[in-house]
Design a protein around this motif. Sequence first.
Motif, PDB file in Angstrom:
ATOM      1  N   ALA A  72      32.118  43.352  30.567  1.00 30.08           N
ATOM      2  CA  ALA A  72      32.925  43.910  29.758  1.00 30.08           C
ATOM      3  C   ALA A  72      33.314  45.017  29.869  1.00 30.08           C
ATOM      4  CB  ALA A  72      32.348  43.631  28.337  1.00 30.08           C
ATOM      5  N   PHE A  73      32.314  46.212  30.231  1.00 29.36           N
ATOM      6  CA  PHE A  73      32.648  47.543  30.466  1.00 29.36           C
ATOM      7  C   PHE A  73      33.572  47.693  31.844  1.00 29.36           C
ATOM      8  CE2 PHE A  73      32.404  51.838  31.863  1.00 29.36           C
ATOM      9  CZ  PHE A  73      32.576  52.465  30.877  1.00 29.36           C
ATOM     10  N   LEU A  74      33.095  46.964  32.612  1.00 22.98           N
ATOM     11  CA  LEU A  74      33.970  46.997  34.008  1.00 22.98           C
ATOM     12  C   LEU A  74      35.498  46.745  33.779  1.00 22.98           C
ATOM     13  CD1 LEU A  74      31.320  45.804  36.651  1.00 22.98           C
ATOM     14  CD2 LEU A  74      32.383  48.076  36.422  1.00 22.98           C
ATOM     15  N   ARG A  75      35.608  45.631  32.785  1.00 23.91           N
ATOM     16  CA  ARG A  75      36.799  45.145  32.548  1.00 23.91           C
ATOM     17  C   ARG A  75      37.696  46.117  31.866  1.00 23.91           C
ATOM     18  NH1 ARG A  75      34.218  40.259  31.380  1.00 23.91           N
ATOM     19  NH2 ARG A  75      34.380  40.578  29.081  1.00 23.91           N
ATOM     20  N   SER A  76      37.025  47.133  31.026  1.00 21.14           N
ATOM     21  CA  SER A  76      37.821  47.947  30.201  1.00 21.14           C
ATOM     22  C   SER A  76      38.191  48.867  31.032  1.00 21.14           C
ATOM     23  CB  SER A  76      36.581  48.594  29.178  1.00 21.14           C
ATOM     24  OG  SER A  76      35.776  49.486  29.732  1.00 21.14           O
ATOM     25  N   THR A  77      37.551  49.281  32.194  1.00 22.25           N
ATOM     26  CA  THR A  77      38.191  50.353  33.131  1.00 22.25           C
ATOM     27  C   THR A  77      39.434  50.171  33.365  1.00 22.25           C
ATOM     28  OG1 THR A  77      37.363  49.694  35.243  1.00 22.25           O
ATOM     29  CG2 THR A  77      36.012  50.827  33.851  1.00 22.25           C
ATOM     30  N   GLN A  78      40.047  48.834  33.450  1.00 26.75           N
ATOM     31  CA  GLN A  78      41.462  48.706  33.857  1.00 26.75           C
ATOM     32  C   GLN A  78      42.297  49.231  33.005  1.00 26.75           C
ATOM     33  OE1 GLN A  78      42.214  44.530  34.313  1.00 26.75           O
ATOM     34  NE2 GLN A  78      44.352  44.610  34.812  1.00 26.75           N
ATOM     35  N   PHE A  79      42.102  49.274  31.605  1.00 27.77           N
ATOM     36  CA  PHE A  79      43.006  49.740  30.722  1.00 27.77           C
ATOM     37  C   PHE A  79      42.661  51.166  30.068  1.00 27.77           C
ATOM     38  CE2 PHE A  79      41.858  45.136  30.366  1.00 27.77           C
ATOM     39  CZ  PHE A  79      43.090  44.583  30.732  1.00 27.77           C
ATOM     40  N   LEU A  80      41.599  51.633  30.368  1.00 35.34           N
ATOM     41  CA  LEU A  80      41.191  52.769  29.556  1.00 35.34           C
ATOM     42  C   LEU A  80      40.795  53.886  30.575  1.00 35.34           C
ATOM     43  CD1 LEU A  80      38.807  51.311  26.700  1.00 35.34           C
ATOM     44  CD2 LEU A  80      41.238  51.781  26.615  1.00 35.34           C
ATOM     45  N   ALA A  81      40.315  53.712  31.832  1.00 32.90           N
ATOM     46  CA  ALA A  81      39.897  54.806  32.666  1.00 32.90           C
ATOM     47  C   ALA A  81      40.843  55.685  33.319  1.00 32.90           C
ATOM     48  CB  ALA A  81      38.989  54.079  33.657  1.00 32.90           C
ATOM     49  N   THR A  82      40.703  56.950  33.409  1.00 34.55           N
ATOM     50  CA  THR A  82      41.284  58.114  34.198  1.00 34.55           C
ATOM     51  C   THR A  82      40.677  57.874  35.751  1.00 34.55           C
ATOM     52  OG1 THR A  82      39.840  59.559  33.853  1.00 34.55           O
ATOM     53  CG2 THR A  82      41.686  59.541  32.313  1.00 34.55           C
ATOM     54  N   ARG A  83      41.152  58.381  36.593  1.00 40.24           N
ATOM     55  CA  ARG A  83      40.635  58.442  37.961  1.00 40.24           C
ATOM     56  C   ARG A  83      39.183  58.920  38.072  1.00 40.24           C
ATOM     57  NH1 ARG A  83      42.238  58.097  43.356  1.00 40.24           N
ATOM     58  NH2 ARG A  83      40.137  57.968  44.547  1.00 40.24           N
ATOM     59  N   LYS A  84      39.182  60.027  37.195  1.00 39.99           N
ATOM     60  CA  LYS A  84      37.696  60.768  36.982  1.00 39.99           C
ATOM     61  C   LYS A  84      36.656  59.765  36.629  1.00 39.99           C
ATOM     62  CE  LYS A  84      35.360  64.364  34.324  1.00 39.99           C
ATOM     63  NZ  LYS A  84      35.384  65.383  33.507  1.00 39.99           N
ATOM     64  N   VAL A  89      31.985  55.865  37.392  1.00 39.15           N
ATOM     65  CA  VAL A  89      31.527  54.577  37.520  1.00 39.15           C
ATOM     66  C   VAL A  89      31.109  53.913  38.635  1.00 39.15           C
ATOM     67  CG1 VAL A  89      32.019  52.099  36.586  1.00 39.15           C
ATOM     68  CG2 VAL A  89      32.669  54.223  35.139  1.00 39.15           C
ATOM     69  N   ALA A  90      32.078  54.293  39.518  1.00 41.91           N
ATOM     70  CA  ALA A  90      31.894  53.791  41.107  1.00 41.91           C
ATOM     71  C   ALA A  90      30.649  54.383  41.733  1.00 41.91           C
ATOM     72  CB  ALA A  90      33.143  54.253  41.832  1.00 41.91           C
ATOM     73  N   ILE A 134      33.210  44.842  40.103  1.00 40.45           N
ATOM     74  CA  ILE A 134      33.220  46.084  40.736  1.00 40.45           C
ATOM     75  C   ILE A 134      34.445  46.140  41.944  1.00 40.45           C
ATOM     76  CG2 ILE A 134      31.961  47.363  42.532  1.00 40.45           C
ATOM     77  CD1 ILE A 134      29.516  46.654  41.170  1.00 40.45           C
ATOM     78  N   CYS A 135      34.640  45.071  42.699  1.00 37.57           N
ATOM     79  CA  CYS A 135      35.946  45.134  43.672  1.00 37.57           C
ATOM     80  C   CYS A 135      37.090  45.256  43.041  1.00 37.57           C
ATOM     81  CB  CYS A 135      35.604  43.753  44.433  1.00 37.57           C
ATOM     82  SG  CYS A 135      34.234  43.739  45.563  1.00 37.57           S
ATOM     83  N   ASN A 136      37.206  44.567  41.847  1.00 39.34           N
ATOM     84  CA  ASN A 136      38.643  44.449  41.402  1.00 39.34           C
ATOM     85  C   ASN A 136      39.037  45.626  40.278  1.00 39.34           C
ATOM     86  OD1 ASN A 136      39.272  42.116  42.411  1.00 39.34           O
ATOM     87  ND2 ASN A 136      38.736  40.666  40.835  1.00 39.34           N
ATOM     88  N   ARG A 137      38.030  46.070  39.761  1.00 40.46           N
ATOM     89  CA  ARG A 137      38.251  47.368  38.904  1.00 40.46           C
ATOM     90  C   ARG A 137      38.133  48.670  39.192  1.00 40.46           C
ATOM     91  NH1 ARG A 137      40.927  43.202  36.459  1.00 40.46           N
ATOM     92  NH2 ARG A 137      39.614  41.734  35.597  1.00 40.46           N
ATOM     93  N   LEU A 138      37.308  48.810  40.501  1.00 41.29           N
ATOM     94  CA  LEU A 138      36.841  50.090  40.701  1.00 41.29           C
ATOM     95  C   LEU A 138      37.560  50.269  42.228  1.00 41.29           C
ATOM     96  CD1 LEU A 138      33.104  50.134  39.686  1.00 41.29           C
ATOM     97  CD2 LEU A 138      35.207  50.869  38.395  1.00 41.29           C
ATOM     98  N   ILE A 143      34.839  54.793  48.252  1.00 34.69           N
ATOM     99  CA  ILE A 143      33.799  54.039  48.755  1.00 34.69           C
ATOM    100  C   ILE A 143      33.735  52.638  47.960  1.00 34.69           C
ATOM    101  CG2 ILE A 143      32.425  56.301  48.550  1.00 34.69           C
ATOM    102  CD1 ILE A 143      31.282  55.579  45.779  1.00 34.69           C
ATOM    103  N   ILE A 144      34.180  52.376  47.028  1.00 36.71           N
ATOM    104  CA  ILE A 144      34.278  50.874  46.851  1.00 36.71           C
ATOM    105  C   ILE A 144      35.286  50.143  47.439  1.00 36.71           C
ATOM    106  CG2 ILE A 144      34.901  49.259  44.670  1.00 36.71           C
ATOM    107  CD1 ILE A 144      32.242  50.989  44.302  1.00 36.71           C
ATOM    108  N   LYS A 145      36.574  50.786  47.888  1.00 30.08           N
ATOM    109  CA  LYS A 145      37.611  49.756  48.551  1.00 30.08           C
ATOM    110  C   LYS A 145      37.058  49.761  49.949  1.00 30.08           C
ATOM    111  CE  LYS A 145      42.360  50.312  49.754  1.00 30.08           C
ATOM    112  NZ  LYS A 145      43.685  51.242  49.601  1.00 30.08           N
ATOM    113  N   LYS A 146      36.364  50.727  50.505  1.00 31.35           N
ATOM    114  CA  LYS A 146      35.897  50.252  51.932  1.00 31.35           C
ATOM    115  C   LYS A 146      34.951  49.293  51.995  1.00 31.35           C
ATOM    116  CE  LYS A 146      33.170  53.001  55.438  1.00 31.35           C
ATOM    117  NZ  LYS A 146      31.937  52.176  55.410  1.00 31.35           N
ATOM    118  N   ASP A 147      33.931  49.330  51.000  1.00 36.76           N
ATOM    119  CA  ASP A 147      32.931  48.186  51.201  1.00 36.76           C
ATOM    120  C   ASP A 147      33.445  46.764  50.516  1.00 36.76           C
ATOM    121  OD1 ASP A 147      31.173  49.868  52.271  1.00 36.76           O
ATOM    122  OD2 ASP A 147      29.901  50.213  50.608  1.00 36.76           O
TER     123      ASP A 147
END
Length: 248
Positions: A72-84, A89-90, A134-138, A143-147
């Motif tokens: 639920a938290f990971l999904r929240s990053t799609q709507f609430l998170a800045t790059r920082k 989180v990543a 993790i793959c979709n939201r981060l 580092i996430i994109k590469k892995d």
Amino acid sequence: MTSDTFSNLINNHKALNLLLNEKEITGFSDFSKIDFVDDAFKTYIEDQYIESFKTIYNNYAVQSTNTAKTNAFLRSTQFLATRKVIDVVAIQYHPELVKTLDVLKHAKETVDKKPENFNVPLVKNALNVTILNICNRLDSSEIIKKDKNQLIAYCLYICDVLEDISPKHHKDIYVAREDILKYLQKIDSYSASENHIYLASKKGKDNATFRGQKPILEKKVKKRGVGYYALIALGIAYFLFKLFRRMG
């Protein structure tokens, strides 16, 4: 909007108030329909959001496992998170992705030697919903994109090797291969008709480059793009031409 306005909006929104003020979340928390979230709002809640993440991560990923709240938290990053926020989180979740890659690397080594020994439960557990989030939201994190791309590569390789597995004699492995392909379809950036970096196929002559070496990624194309579908179209057109000639 002023800080007071933002504060009131948070206090009056059940899920946001729980997340930001009480540093808690439910497995059903949904932030997708909040109509006042913009860049200014994301910047305003940035530090508070990070502090909430630290508490939630400690409670549900370190002290006790609660995948519903974690996701639920990971999904929240799609709507609430800045790059920082994404970067913070990543860094915390990157080791989880690395663990899954280690499982896939071992699975590759197994199917190279004897596909029948493919460990279905181990790989299925590694390719879980948390890793998918993790793959979709981060994946704006490098580092996430590469892995994530490595994960796709290993899954494609394993599925390629298991393509000829007998459903009659190894039904669990056959079904697992289909499940891995379905899992890949859930990764937002993945498309079967596009180019993907992948490991050279065990069936191909390039496999020799991997023997006795640590598995590496090659920039080769595993695709069914325009050319593939153009050949199918030409084949259909030729079939119809022959058919109409016979009818004529």
